[in-house]
Design a protein around this motif. Structure first.
Motif, PDB file in Angstrom:
ATOM      1  N   SER A  23     -30.377  -6.460 -46.087  1.00 39.05           N
ATOM      2  CA  SER A  23     -30.086  -6.925 -47.070  1.00 39.05           C
ATOM      3  C   SER A  23     -28.204  -8.172 -47.099  1.00 39.05           C
ATOM      4  CB  SER A  23     -29.371  -5.350 -47.955  1.00 39.05           C
ATOM      5  OG  SER A  23     -31.134  -4.888 -48.198  1.00 39.05           O
ATOM      6  N   ASP A  65     -34.545  -4.809 -57.417  1.00 38.07           N
ATOM      7  CA  ASP A  65     -34.299  -3.433 -56.545  1.00 38.07           C
ATOM      8  C   ASP A  65     -34.328  -3.041 -55.469  1.00 38.07           C
ATOM      9  OD1 ASP A  65     -34.408  -0.281 -56.214  1.00 38.07           O
ATOM     10  OD2 ASP A  65     -32.948  -0.930 -57.876  1.00 38.07           O
ATOM     11  N   ASP A  66     -33.306  -3.017 -54.626  1.00 35.61           N
ATOM     12  CA  ASP A  66     -33.185  -3.096 -52.441  1.00 35.61           C
ATOM     13  C   ASP A  66     -33.990  -0.972 -52.828  1.00 35.61           C
ATOM     14  OD1 ASP A  66     -31.440  -4.790 -53.172  1.00 35.61           O
ATOM     15  OD2 ASP A  66     -30.092  -4.514 -52.175  1.00 35.61           O
ATOM     16  N   THR A  67     -34.237  -0.517 -53.264  1.00 32.68           N
ATOM     17  CA  THR A  67     -34.498   0.405 -53.168  1.00 32.68           C
ATOM     18  C   THR A  67     -35.944   0.875 -53.635  1.00 32.68           C
ATOM     19  OG1 THR A  67     -32.227   2.151 -52.973  1.00 32.68           O
ATOM     20  CG2 THR A  67     -33.753   3.206 -52.985  1.00 32.68           C
ATOM     21  N   GLU A  68     -36.093   0.924 -54.961  1.00 30.94           N
ATOM     22  CA  GLU A  68     -37.213   0.549 -55.353  1.00 30.94           C
ATOM     23  C   GLU A  68     -37.975  -0.527 -55.254  1.00 30.94           C
ATOM     24  OE1 GLU A  68     -38.871   3.000 -57.877  1.00 30.94           O
ATOM     25  OE2 GLU A  68     -36.460   3.956 -57.426  1.00 30.94           O
ATOM     26  N   PRO A  99     -39.311  -3.206 -51.385  1.00 30.25           N
ATOM     27  CA  PRO A  99     -37.769  -2.357 -51.406  1.00 30.25           C
ATOM     28  C   PRO A  99     -36.841  -3.708 -49.891  1.00 30.25           C
ATOM     29  CG  PRO A  99     -39.331  -1.836 -49.661  1.00 30.25           C
ATOM     30  CD  PRO A  99     -39.723  -2.247 -50.526  1.00 30.25           C
TER      31      PRO A  99
END
Length: 223
Positions: free
Chosen positions: A133, A13-16, A129
């Motif tokens: 991207s 997950d990019d945020t978590e 994270p």
């Protein structure tokens, strides 16, 4: 970017900064990706009827280093695994814990961020994270072209999809509005006739090995 690194970017997950829910056995998937990349490079193969000894065993076809540390480390390990079954080679590569090294490498290159802290002031936890991207966005756009728009995959994209299918991770790593249609298209790609015979054979053999290795690991974990 390695196929194994692509899998990790899709899985986290990019945020978590942790694997998305439903994705398990990342160590086996990444190990399979390393084996597959070496196979596609012509370094490693699975013996056939024309080879001496038992068919369906790991053999090194070319031992010159690739020049990429993780692949060369995997190649050295596989040199010790010649004659073993592909599923056992996947398990051996997984035991070398490539996931942490690859995540660290992505952080060193600015693709991910390394965030370390302690839970309850006792248990160290590291999250990864996204920091940059752009590559992942390009990868997801290519997957969308193939899985949603029915485009034809190149060898690399087909390999990534086949590994996602092998680990039952398609809907978790690449969610879409119609998960069932996407899953069926991914399976079609994994079983399809794209690419050369040699590429098709390599991906078939390695993804089957990953499936068997993952099932074996699951049985051990749940017993």
């Amino acid at each position: 970017m390695l196929i194994a690194e692509d899998l990790l970017l899709l899985a986290f997950d990019d945020t978590e900064g942790k694997p998305v829910s439903g994705i398990d056995n990342l160590d086996r998937a990444v190990a399979g990706a390393l084996l597959l990349e070496l196979t596609l490079l012509g370094k490693v193969d699975v013996t056939g009827d024309a080879d001496e000894g038992t068919a369906g065993r790991i053999i090194l076809r070319e031992t010159t280093p690739v020049g990429e540390a993780e692949l060369d480390g995997a190649l050295a390990l596989l040199a010790e695994e010649q004659g073993s079954k592909p599923k056992d080679a996947v398990a051996r590569l997984a035991e070398d814990d490539p996931v942490e090294r690859l995540l660290s490498g992505l952080a060193d290159r600015g693709v991910l961020r390394r965030e370390s802290r302690k839970v309850l002031k006792l248990f160290p936890v590291t999250r990864w994270p996204a920091a940059d991207s752009r590559h992942e966005e390009s990868l997801r756009a290519e997957l969308h072209r193939v899985l949603v728009d029915d485009g034809e995959p190149d060898d690399r994209t087909a390999a990534v999809i086949a590994l996602l299918v092998a680990t039952k991770s398609v809907r978790h790593a690449f969610p879409t509005d119609d998960a069932e249609v996407t899953r069926k298209r991914a399976e079609q790609i994994a079983e399809g006739n794209w690419g050369s015979d040699a590429v098709r054979k390599a991906i078939d053999e390695v993804t089957v090995a990953v499936m068997v290795s993952v099932m074996a690991a699951t049985v051990v974990t749940t017993s």
